[in-house]
Write an enzyme that holds these catalytic residues in place. Structure first.
Site, mmCIF file in Angstrom:
data_model
loop_
_atom_site.group_PDB
_atom_site.id
_atom_site.type_symbol
_atom_site.label_atom_id
_atom_site.label_comp_id
_atom_site.label_asym_id
_atom_site.label_seq_id
_atom_site.Cartn_x
_atom_site.Cartn_y
_atom_site.Cartn_z
ATOM 1 N N ASP A 103 0.934 -1.107 0.015
ATOM 2 C CA ASP A 103 0.056 0.158 0.176
ATOM 3 C C ASP A 103 0.893 1.216 -0.064
ATOM 4 O OD1 ASP A 103 -2.294 -1.838 0.297
ATOM 5 O OD2 ASP A 103 -2.283 -1.481 2.572
HETATM 6 N N1 URA Z 1 -1.251 -5.934 3.725
HETATM 7 C C1 URA Z 1 -1.802 -4.568 3.918
HETATM 8 O O1 URA Z 1 -2.780 -4.415 4.560
HETATM 9 N N2 URA Z 1 -1.063 -3.748 3.095
HETATM 10 C C2 URA Z 1 0.042 -4.051 2.572
HETATM 11 O O2 URA Z 1 0.642 -3.197 1.929
HETATM 12 C C3 URA Z 1 0.667 -5.348 2.530
HETATM 13 C C4 URA Z 1 -0.208 -6.354 3.229
#
Ligand code: URA
Length: 236
Positions: A103
């Site tokens: 993310d």
């Molecule tokens: N899980 C998440 O919620 N975000 C990420 O970036 C990776 C795994």
């Protein structure tokens, strides 16, 4: 492979730039000057030099980045800065892409490569490649959560997660944990904690399969994988 393709792939400019370079007589293959851009060379066995310097040919590039927050895991975007924008031109010319997504606000280990086959193996849902994250959680993480994650929790869309390993590092109003998951659903870690009424406020990926984040890399820094790391990743 055509000499102009090899040189432009290795960062010696566009095909037009390379044509000029060849005309100047500074390119040699096995000590013989090559001037014709259509000429073929064997990129593995022929020794190609430019201004006397050997051109190391490689098809694939494998980079480990400590992804900073605020950039997106994509190759290009009209608005947002991407992890590829953070690469030097000498690496961008390989047209690499991030293997999976973190993310925008997530930090940590991100593999960037142009090896589609390896990426496919690491991302295939059938392979269950493990990913370990460190996270700070708003709320008290308890042994009941450890048990729930081990069984699998139901996400907001009804999907039941596979067993995940949750380790409590510090429990309190703000908890610290490490979690290992073997799948990669959208926002998975954040949604798993939402399923137990808690909120992830910081997330960092520490490892992916046998590859561990090099903690000496500052946020936004990256380096090529070592031969050893590459062998581990490819299961050699
Ligand atoms: N899980 C998440 O919620 N975000 C990420 O970036 C990776 C795994």
């Amino acid at each position: 492979m055509r000499i102009d393709k090899l040189l432009s792939n290795m960062g010696y400019g566009s095909r037009k730039d390379v044509k000029k370079l060849l005309k100047s007589g500074t390119v040699k293959a096995n000590d013989e000057v090559i001037k014709d851009s259509k000429e073929h060379v064997d990129p593995v066995n022929d020794v190609v030099t430019v201004h006397g310097e050997v051109v190391e040919y490689k098809e694939f590039i494998y980079l480990m980045m400590n992804k900073p927050p605020g950039v997106i895991s994509a190759t290009e975007d009209n608005v947002e800065e991407t992890v590829i924008d953070l690469l030097e031109m000498e690496h961008q010319i390989f047209n690499p892409f991030p293997v999976g997504r973190l993310d925008k606000d997530t930090e940590g280990l991100l593999l960037i490569t142009n090896d589609g086959q390896l990426a496919h193996q690491l991302l295939s849902p059938k392979k269950h490649v493990s990913k370990t994250y460190y996270a700070v959680i708003e709320g008290e993480v308890t042994e009941a959560d450890v048990k729930a994650f081990k069984r699998g929790v139901v996400l907001d869309d009804g999907y039941e997660t596979m067993p995940a390993e949750l380790e409590i590092i510090k429990s309190g109003l703000r908890s610290e944990i490490e979690i290992t998951i073997v799948e990669g659903k959208f926002h998975q870690v954040k949604r798993m904690f939402e399923a137990v009424q808690k909120r992830v406020v910081y997330l960092q990926r520490l490892s992916m399969g046998p590859l561990n984040l090099d903690e000496t890399l500052e946020l936004g820094e990256y380096r090529e994988l070592t031969d050893e790391e590459l062998d581990l990743l490819k299961g050699r």
